[in-house]
Design a protein around this motif. Structure first.
Motif, PDB file in Angstrom:
ATOM      1  N   GLN A 131       0.824  -1.204   0.000  1.00 36.71           N
ATOM      2  CA  GLN A 131       0.000   0.000   0.000  1.00 36.71           C
ATOM      3  C   GLN A 131       0.862   1.260   0.000  1.00 36.71           C
ATOM      4  O   GLN A 131       0.567   2.229  -0.708  1.00 36.71           O
ATOM      5  N   SER A 132       1.922   1.258   0.808  1.00 37.78           N
ATOM      6  CA  SER A 132       2.821   2.407   0.852  1.00 37.78           C
ATOM      7  C   SER A 132       3.481   2.637  -0.500  1.00 37.78           C
ATOM      8  O   SER A 132       3.583   3.778  -0.970  1.00 37.78           O
ATOM      9  N   LEU A 133       3.927   1.555  -1.134  1.00 36.45           N
ATOM     10  CA  LEU A 133       4.564   1.674  -2.444  1.00 36.45           C
ATOM     11  C   LEU A 133       3.590   2.204  -3.481  1.00 36.45           C
ATOM     12  O   LEU A 133       3.936   3.080  -4.294  1.00 36.45           O
ATOM     13  N   LEU A 134       2.366   1.715  -3.453  1.00 36.78           N
ATOM     14  CA  LEU A 134       1.356   2.166  -4.411  1.00 36.78           C
ATOM     15  C   LEU A 134       1.093   3.653  -4.259  1.00 36.78           C
ATOM     16  O   LEU A 134       0.990   4.393  -5.248  1.00 36.78           O
ATOM     17  N   LEU A 135       1.004   4.137  -3.023  1.00 39.29           N
ATOM     18  CA  LEU A 135       0.763   5.557  -2.785  1.00 39.29           C
ATOM     19  C   LEU A 135       1.944   6.404  -3.248  1.00 39.29           C
ATOM     20  O   LEU A 135       1.764   7.477  -3.838  1.00 39.29           O
ATOM     21  N   ASP A 136       3.164   5.931  -2.976  1.00 37.13           N
ATOM     22  CA  ASP A 136       4.340   6.686  -3.405  1.00 37.13           C
ATOM     23  C   ASP A 136       4.429   6.761  -4.920  1.00 37.13           C
ATOM     24  O   ASP A 136       4.746   7.817  -5.491  1.00 37.13           O
ATOM     25  N   LEU A 137       4.150   5.660  -5.618  1.00 39.03           N
ATOM     26  CA  LEU A 137       4.191   5.669  -7.076  1.00 39.03           C
ATOM     27  C   LEU A 137       3.086   6.555  -7.653  1.00 39.03           C
ATOM     28  O   LEU A 137       3.292   7.222  -8.676  1.00 39.03           O
ATOM     29  N   ARG A 138       1.935   6.544  -6.999  1.00 37.42           N
ATOM     30  CA  ARG A 138       0.852   7.428  -7.442  1.00 37.42           C
ATOM     31  C   ARG A 138       1.288   8.880  -7.347  1.00 37.42           C
ATOM     32  O   ARG A 138       1.005   9.698  -8.233  1.00 37.42           O
ATOM     33  N   TYR A 139       1.997   9.213  -6.285  1.00 35.67           N
ATOM     34  CA  TYR A 139       2.461  10.589  -6.116  1.00 35.67           C
ATOM     35  C   TYR A 139       3.485  10.950  -7.183  1.00 35.67           C
ATOM     36  O   TYR A 139       3.412  12.021  -7.806  1.00 35.67           O
ATOM     37  N   VAL A 140       4.462  10.064  -7.409  1.00 35.88           N
ATOM     38  CA  VAL A 140       5.518  10.332  -8.396  1.00 35.88           C
ATOM     39  C   VAL A 140       4.929  10.553  -9.780  1.00 35.88           C
ATOM     40  O   VAL A 140       5.344  11.457 -10.519  1.00 35.88           O
ATOM     41  N   ASP A 141       3.942   9.754 -10.152  1.00 31.79           N
ATOM     42  CA  ASP A 141       3.375   9.821 -11.498  1.00 31.79           C
ATOM     43  C   ASP A 141       2.403  10.976 -11.695  1.00 31.79           C
ATOM     44  O   ASP A 141       2.146  11.381 -12.833  1.00 31.79           O
ATOM     45  N   ASN A 142       1.842  11.495 -10.601  1.00 38.91           N
ATOM     46  CA  ASN A 142       0.769  12.485 -10.728  1.00 38.91           C
ATOM     47  C   ASN A 142       1.043  13.759  -9.946  1.00 38.91           C
ATOM     48  O   ASN A 142       0.118  14.489  -9.601  1.00 38.91           O
ATOM     49  N   TRP A 143       2.322  14.055  -9.691  1.00 42.47           N
ATOM     50  CA  TRP A 143       2.653  15.213  -8.881  1.00 42.47           C
ATOM     51  C   TRP A 143       2.156  16.519  -9.489  1.00 42.47           C
ATOM     52  O   TRP A 143       2.172  16.711 -10.708  1.00 42.47           O
ATOM     53  N   SER A 144       1.705  17.422  -8.617  1.00 45.46           N
ATOM     54  CA  SER A 144       1.370  18.790  -8.997  1.00 45.46           C
ATOM     55  C   SER A 144       1.455  19.635  -7.741  1.00 45.46           C
ATOM     56  O   SER A 144       1.409  19.125  -6.612  1.00 45.46           O
ATOM     57  N   MET A 145       1.571  20.952  -7.892  1.00 45.68           N
ATOM     58  CA  MET A 145       1.616  21.837  -6.731  1.00 45.68           C
ATOM     59  C   MET A 145       0.300  21.778  -5.964  1.00 45.68           C
ATOM     60  O   MET A 145       0.285  21.873  -4.730  1.00 45.68           O
ATOM     61  N   THR A 146      -0.796  21.632  -6.678  1.00 46.19           N
ATOM     62  CA  THR A 146      -2.095  21.514  -6.004  1.00 46.19           C
ATOM     63  C   THR A 146      -2.134  20.267  -5.136  1.00 46.19           C
ATOM     64  O   THR A 146      -2.637  20.299  -4.003  1.00 46.19           O
ATOM     65  N   LEU A 147      -1.576  19.156  -5.641  1.00 48.60           N
ATOM     66  CA  LEU A 147      -1.534  17.932  -4.847  1.00 48.60           C
ATOM     67  C   LEU A 147      -0.671  18.125  -3.602  1.00 48.60           C
ATOM     68  O   LEU A 147      -1.023  17.665  -2.521  1.00 48.60           O
ATOM     69  N   ASP A 148       0.466  18.811  -3.745  1.00 51.36           N
ATOM     70  CA  ASP A 148       1.319  19.079  -2.590  1.00 51.36           C
ATOM     71  C   ASP A 148       0.576  19.876  -1.524  1.00 51.36           C
ATOM     72  O   ASP A 148       0.634  19.558  -0.328  1.00 51.36           O
TER      73      ASP A 148
END
Length: 482
Positions: free
Chosen positions: A447-464
């Motif tokens: 689950q942790s890996l999936l969340l981290d990969l989701r962040y890497v692939d879909n990063w944006s300032m709004t997401l941050d």
């Protein structure tokens, strides 16, 4: 047909008979009203602060004019479009973009008309309007999600596809009720064995029975997923038939863990091709993120320096040993660095780890214990509210870490990474991230890996910014931290 016409499907959530479109219409009406009130109040307050006891003159009309202009700009940017309401970050992104357009429009109009516009009024009123609109939407969204969790205003959905894809979509819809959709029927592609239901949702025939299933369940949406036979002209005919019934058609592209802004439609010779953008965390975007992290991280570090000094003294006084704990972690591109934390364990914690391996409650990669005997009394308090991680602001200021990003891994973790996991090292690790706001230590490694990969692939300032806001709530609640 499993369900007779006009009869609510079995297992439909409580209050699901309340029309979902009426709920979203009320949400949109309240959003427009909130926007008007925020813009009017911001303009009025700006004028009162700027002119004090002076006569504002023509500026007295601003509290009336600004709400109209603001709602007009937001409407042109489709802020109030139903598909953006109540889910995802698109609604918030469009509000921010409308704020930039409003500011630019005022500046250009002032320049072209050579009008002496009060800069203090504009600089105050526009940001306050945007912040107020965002806060109002956040409150409206919380109310909407609570209502949907209670089964109010959910869109009845017919799932059309093969067995595997249909089962997966039913699972996702049921565990994400805040998205506003509830599966009420399934139409399966031809298979050797057709079950009567899947996970409690009735199977109501095949692709040829979709319209009958819609009428029987009074569905609002038909979701097509993983159906190799339903494309081209048959899919077009289904869209026409559903249009006559005022029922929406959505099609899953089969691409997982990809955020909406990365997907766009590219027309080609009468076909609508789905275009998948490259991840944005490259080049200039990374420079913007790095600058934002360093400036904000340094500002927070200086602001909290009295607290950090106090905590450091408390750690030294309550247990023997240094106040700070240093550990080697792996950063962007595989570069190693020393991470800083307040020491929350006894000084010989690493040596005592061997005796505790049989009590591991972690995710299979990291050792975790809910009642770890190596943790000091003060350390338990620091860990619960993530105060032990505040010295990582030094790493952020130095550029080793970001405020938001994947969890910084240990070298021994990286040595065992699979090809997918290596993608975590494409961006700087963060003090917080999707893993922090989604369960923290309660998450499995997968689950942790999936969340981290989701962040890497879909990063944006709004997401941050969204993650930073959610982190504050997660830390205050102290859930999943031990």
């Amino acid at each position: 047909m499993t369900v007779p016409s006009g009869t609510p499907p079995k297992g439909l959530p409580r209050h699901a008979d309340i029309d979902a479109r009426a709920v979203l219409t009320r949400y949109r009406r309240n959003a427009i009203l909130a926007d008007a009130l925020c813009a009017g109040a911001a303009a009025l307050l700006a004028i009162m602060l700027r002119f004090d006891r002076e006569a504002p003159g023509l500026w007295a009309w601003i509290p009336i004019v600004l709400p109209v202009i603001w709602i007009g700009i937001a409407g042109l940017d489709r802020v109030y479009e139903r598909r953006f309401l109540g889910a995802g970050t698109e609604e918030f992104q469009r509000v921010l973009r409308s704020g930039v357009v409003l500011f630019a429009m005022i500046a250009v109009t002032s320049y072209l008309s050579r009008t002496n516009v009060s800069r203090s009024v504009v600089v105050f009123a526009v940001p306050v309007t945007v912040v107020g609109a965002l806060a109002a939407r956040k409150l409206l969204r919380v109310r909407l999600h609570h209502a949907r969790a209670a089964g109010i205003g959910l869109e009845r959905t017919i799932v059309l596809g093969d067995a595997e894809g249909a089962r997966e979509l039913v699972h996702l819809l049921r565990h994400n009720s805040h998205r506003g959709m509830v599966p009420v029927g399934i139409c399966l592609a031809s298979s050797p064995v057709t079950p009567s239901d899947m996970d409690g949702v009735p199977v109501m025939g095949g692709p040829e029975d979709v319209i009958e299933a819609v009428e029987a369940t009074q569905a609002h949406v038909v979701a097509v997923v993983s159906h190799p036979d339903l494309w081209g002209h048959p899919l077009r005919e289904l869209a026409w038939a559903l249009e006559d019934l005022d029922v929406e058609l959505i099609v899953s592209p089969g691409i997982v863990e990809v955020a909406g802004p990365r997907l766009s439609i590219r027309p080609l010779a009468g076909l609508s091709l789905l275009h998948l953008e490259q991840p944005t965390a490259t080049g200039g975007d990374l420079l913007l993120k790095a600058a934002f992290d360093r400036m904000l991280g340094t500002a927070i570090l200086l602001t909290l320096s009295p607290l950090l000094i106090g905590l450091a003294i408390a750690v030294r006084v309550t247990s023997p040993g240094p106040a700070l704990f240093r550990q080697t972690r792996v950063g962007v591109g595989g570069r190693e660095f020393s991470i800083y934390k307040f020491r929350s364990m006894v000084t010989d914690a690493e040596h005592r780890l061997i005796d505790l391996t049989t009590h591991d409650e972690g995710n299979g990669v990291l050792f975790k214990m809910r009642t770890d005997p190596r943790v000091t009394p003060l350390g338990a308090f620091l860990r619960r509210y993530s105060l032990d991680e505040l010295p990582q602001l030094i790493n952020v200021a130095k550029g080793d870490m970001s405020l938001v990003g994947p969890r910084p891994p240990l070298p021994r973790e990286v040595a065992g990474y699979s090809g997918d996991a290596v993608r975590r090292l494409r961006v700087r690790p963060g003090m917080t991230g999707l893993w922090q706001v989604s369960g923290r230590s309660d998450l499995s490694w997968e689950q942790s890996l999936l969340l981290d990969l989701r962040y890497v692939d879909n990063w944006s300032m709004t997401l941050d910014l969204s993650i930073l806001w959610r982190t504050v709530r997660a830390v205050v609640k102290g859930d999943g931290a031990y």
